[in-house]
Write an enzyme that holds these catalytic residues in place. Structure first.
Site, PDB file in Angstrom:
ATOM      1  N   ASP A 112       0.814  -1.213   0.000  1.00 32.21           N
ATOM      2  CA  ASP A 112       0.000   0.000   0.000  1.00 32.21           C
ATOM      3  C   ASP A 112       0.844   1.259   0.000  1.00 32.21           C
ATOM      4  O   ASP A 112       0.617   2.172  -0.783  1.00 32.21           O
ATOM      5  CB  ASP A 112      -0.979  -0.010   1.196  1.00 32.21           C
ATOM      6  CG  ASP A 112      -0.293  -0.286   2.535  1.00 32.21           C
ATOM      7  OD1 ASP A 112       0.940  -0.450   2.560  1.00 32.21           O
ATOM      8  OD2 ASP A 112      -1.002  -0.345   3.557  1.00 32.21           O
ATOM      9  N   ASP A 115       7.089   3.742   3.424  1.00 29.94           N
ATOM     10  CA  ASP A 115       7.316   4.720   4.493  1.00 29.94           C
ATOM     11  C   ASP A 115       8.764   4.604   4.976  1.00 29.94           C
ATOM     12  O   ASP A 115       9.660   5.248   4.443  1.00 29.94           O
ATOM     13  CB  ASP A 115       6.280   4.449   5.598  1.00 29.94           C
ATOM     14  CG  ASP A 115       6.332   5.424   6.745  1.00 29.94           C
ATOM     15  OD1 ASP A 115       6.982   6.472   6.619  1.00 29.94           O
ATOM     16  OD2 ASP A 115       5.719   5.150   7.791  1.00 29.94           O
ATOM     17  N   LYS A 143       5.796   8.046   0.531  1.00 26.16           N
ATOM     18  CA  LYS A 143       5.905   9.328   1.225  1.00 26.16           C
ATOM     19  C   LYS A 143       7.165  10.061   0.771  1.00 26.16           C
ATOM     20  O   LYS A 143       8.203   9.433   0.547  1.00 26.16           O
ATOM     21  CB  LYS A 143       5.944   9.098   2.739  1.00 26.16           C
ATOM     22  CG  LYS A 143       4.588   8.619   3.250  1.00 26.16           C
ATOM     23  CD  LYS A 143       4.471   8.661   4.750  1.00 26.16           C
ATOM     24  CE  LYS A 143       3.059   8.245   5.160  1.00 26.16           C
ATOM     25  NZ  LYS A 143       2.939   8.025   6.603  1.00 26.16           N
ATOM     26  N   PHE A 164      -0.193  10.957   7.834  1.00 23.99           N
ATOM     27  CA  PHE A 164      -0.810   9.649   8.048  1.00 23.99           C
ATOM     28  C   PHE A 164      -2.096   9.576   7.242  1.00 23.99           C
ATOM     29  O   PHE A 164      -2.980  10.422   7.389  1.00 23.99           O
ATOM     30  CB  PHE A 164      -1.092   9.417   9.536  1.00 23.99           C
ATOM     31  CG  PHE A 164      -1.587   8.033   9.811  1.00 23.99           C
ATOM     32  CD1 PHE A 164      -0.707   6.961   9.839  1.00 23.99           C
ATOM     33  CD2 PHE A 164      -2.936   7.792  10.003  1.00 23.99           C
ATOM     34  CE1 PHE A 164      -1.165   5.676  10.059  1.00 23.99           C
ATOM     35  CE2 PHE A 164      -3.403   6.502  10.228  1.00 23.99           C
ATOM     36  CZ  PHE A 164      -2.519   5.443  10.257  1.00 23.99           C
ATOM     37  N   ASP A 171      -5.401   1.518   6.891  1.00 21.39           N
ATOM     38  CA  ASP A 171      -6.273   1.564   8.076  1.00 21.39           C
ATOM     39  C   ASP A 171      -5.760   2.487   9.159  1.00 21.39           C
ATOM     40  O   ASP A 171      -4.597   2.888   9.179  1.00 21.39           O
ATOM     41  CB  ASP A 171      -6.387   0.163   8.682  1.00 21.39           C
ATOM     42  CG  ASP A 171      -5.126  -0.216   9.458  1.00 21.39           C
ATOM     43  OD1 ASP A 171      -4.023  -0.090   8.885  1.00 21.39           O
ATOM     44  OD2 ASP A 171      -5.232  -0.602  10.635  1.00 21.39           O
ATOM     45  N   ARG A 177     -10.411   0.969   5.860  1.00 22.28           N
ATOM     46  CA  ARG A 177      -9.808   0.287   4.702  1.00 22.28           C
ATOM     47  C   ARG A 177     -10.745   0.287   3.498  1.00 22.28           C
ATOM     48  O   ARG A 177     -10.309   0.203   2.358  1.00 22.28           O
ATOM     49  CB  ARG A 177      -9.482  -1.172   5.047  1.00 22.28           C
ATOM     50  CG  ARG A 177      -8.413  -1.354   6.101  1.00 22.28           C
ATOM     51  CD  ARG A 177      -7.941  -2.797   6.090  1.00 22.28           C
ATOM     52  NE  ARG A 177      -7.220  -3.173   7.300  1.00 22.28           N
ATOM     53  CZ  ARG A 177      -5.919  -2.969   7.492  1.00 22.28           C
ATOM     54  NH1 ARG A 177      -5.204  -2.364   6.559  1.00 22.28           N
ATOM     55  NH2 ARG A 177      -5.323  -3.354   8.601  1.00 22.28           N
TER      56      ARG A 177
HETATM   57  P1  5GP Z   1       7.408   0.696   5.964  1.00 20.23           P
HETATM   58  O1  5GP Z   1       7.765  -0.738   6.216  1.00 20.23           O
HETATM   59  O2  5GP Z   1       7.823   1.212   4.609  1.00 20.23           O
HETATM   60  O3  5GP Z   1       7.782   1.609   7.100  1.00 20.23           O
HETATM   61  O4  5GP Z   1       5.850   0.834   6.068  1.00 20.23           O
HETATM   62  C1  5GP Z   1       5.004   0.178   5.325  1.00 20.23           C
HETATM   63  C2  5GP Z   1       3.748  -0.115   6.102  1.00 20.23           C
HETATM   64  O5  5GP Z   1       3.473   0.810   7.168  1.00 20.23           O
HETATM   65  C3  5GP Z   1       2.589   0.047   5.171  1.00 20.23           C
HETATM   66  O6  5GP Z   1       2.366  -1.144   4.458  1.00 20.23           O
HETATM   67  C4  5GP Z   1       1.458   0.401   6.087  1.00 20.23           C
HETATM   68  O7  5GP Z   1       0.888  -0.769   6.602  1.00 20.23           O
HETATM   69  C5  5GP Z   1       2.111   1.167   7.204  1.00 20.23           C
HETATM   70  N1  5GP Z   1       2.013   2.627   6.969  1.00 20.23           N
HETATM   71  C6  5GP Z   1       3.002   3.491   6.696  1.00 20.23           C
HETATM   72  N2  5GP Z   1       2.541   4.750   6.544  1.00 20.23           N
HETATM   73  C7  5GP Z   1       1.207   4.680   6.727  1.00 20.23           C
HETATM   74  C8  5GP Z   1       0.147   5.660   6.689  1.00 20.23           C
HETATM   75  O8  5GP Z   1       0.312   6.863   6.445  1.00 20.23           O
HETATM   76  N3  5GP Z   1      -1.113   5.203   6.929  1.00 20.23           N
HETATM   77  C9  5GP Z   1      -1.377   3.886   7.215  1.00 20.23           C
HETATM   78  N4  5GP Z   1      -2.643   3.561   7.429  1.00 20.23           N
HETATM   79  N5  5GP Z   1      -0.410   2.944   7.240  1.00 20.23           N
HETATM   80  C10 5GP Z   1       0.861   3.338   7.000  1.00 20.23           C
HETATM   81 MG    MG Z   2       1.317  -2.771   5.255  1.00 18.23          MG
END
Ligand code: 5GP
Ligand code: MG
Length: 192
Positions: A112, A115, A143, A164, A171, A177
């Site tokens: 999705d 981050d 992001k 966020f 979610d 979702r």
């Molecule tokens: P990463 O592993 O790149 O830090 O983060 C990926 C996961 O963090 C995403 O698949 C998601 O589940 C969660 N995540 C990161 N940023 C957001 C956000 O702004 N909103 C939501 N709902 N989930 C996020």
């Molecule tokens: Mg995720």
């Protein structure tokens, strides 16, 4: 896929601002699918799509239906990073078994949002270690922060500001979702 217009006449009361309307998502999904179709034209029968649950549920469902390749496998994986009402990353770990029989397969991770990059780095390494022919990643959102921009990711739907977001699979405490668009959450809708 739907144009979602009717839904967006009634924005959820907890949503502050719609960042990516459903029609923009649908158009971008079609464009990504066209790109993927060309890039994987050699991979028919050896393409494994790995949606990262639960956030990519809607994106992956729309993307695989738009792909020109009709002969592919779907193997789900679950990675936990946030839990419940937390909105800051706490590191990634795989929940349950990883997809099997990836040797020689072209693996496309579908997530999705990018981050911290922890999820993609973790999965890419696991799938490469399992002998995948190649591993690529496709995310709906990325992001505009150094950790995300610095993480290799071959296909990106939209770059967004560091806020966020919820909706279209994403979610907050397992809510929102089902919204057909991506938006920010009102502060008073957060419980922590
Ligand atoms: P990463 O592993 O790149 O830090 O983060 C990926 C996961 O963090 C995403 O698949 C998601 O589940 C969660 N995540 C990161 N940023 C957001 C956000 O702004 N909103 C939501 N709902 N989930 C996020
Ligand atoms: Mg995720």
């Amino acid at each position: 896929m739907q144009d979602g217009k009717a839904h967006e006449d009634r924005i959820h009361e907890d949503v502050e601002r719609v960042l990516v309307p459903s029609a923009a998502i649908a158009a971008r999904v079609r464009a990504l699918a066209t790109m993927l179709g060309e890039d994987y034209s050699h991979a028919d029968g050896r393409l494994t799509v790995v949606p990262v649950m639960t956030g990519s549920l809607l994106f992956a469902a729309d993307l695989v239906r738009a792909l020109p390749q009709r002969h592919l496998r779907i193997q789900l994986t679950t990675v936990s990073s946030y839990g419940g009402t937390a909105t800051a990353s706490r590191g990634s770990s795989v929940v349950g078994a990883l997809p099997k029989h990836l040797a020689g397969h072209h693996v496309l991770i579908v997530d999705d949002i990018l981050d911290s990059g922890g999820t993609l780095r973790l999965l890419r390494k696991e799938f490469e270690d399992r002998g995948a022919a190649d591993v690529r990643a496709c995310v709906l959102l990325r992001k505009r922060i150094p950790s995300a921009l610095g993480t290799p990711c071959e296909y990106v739907g939209f770059d967004i500001d560091d806020e966020f977001v919820v909706g279209y699979g994403l979610d907050y405490d397992d809510l929102y979702r089902n919204l057909p668009y991506v938006g920010t959450l009102r502060k008073d809708a957060r419980r922590s």
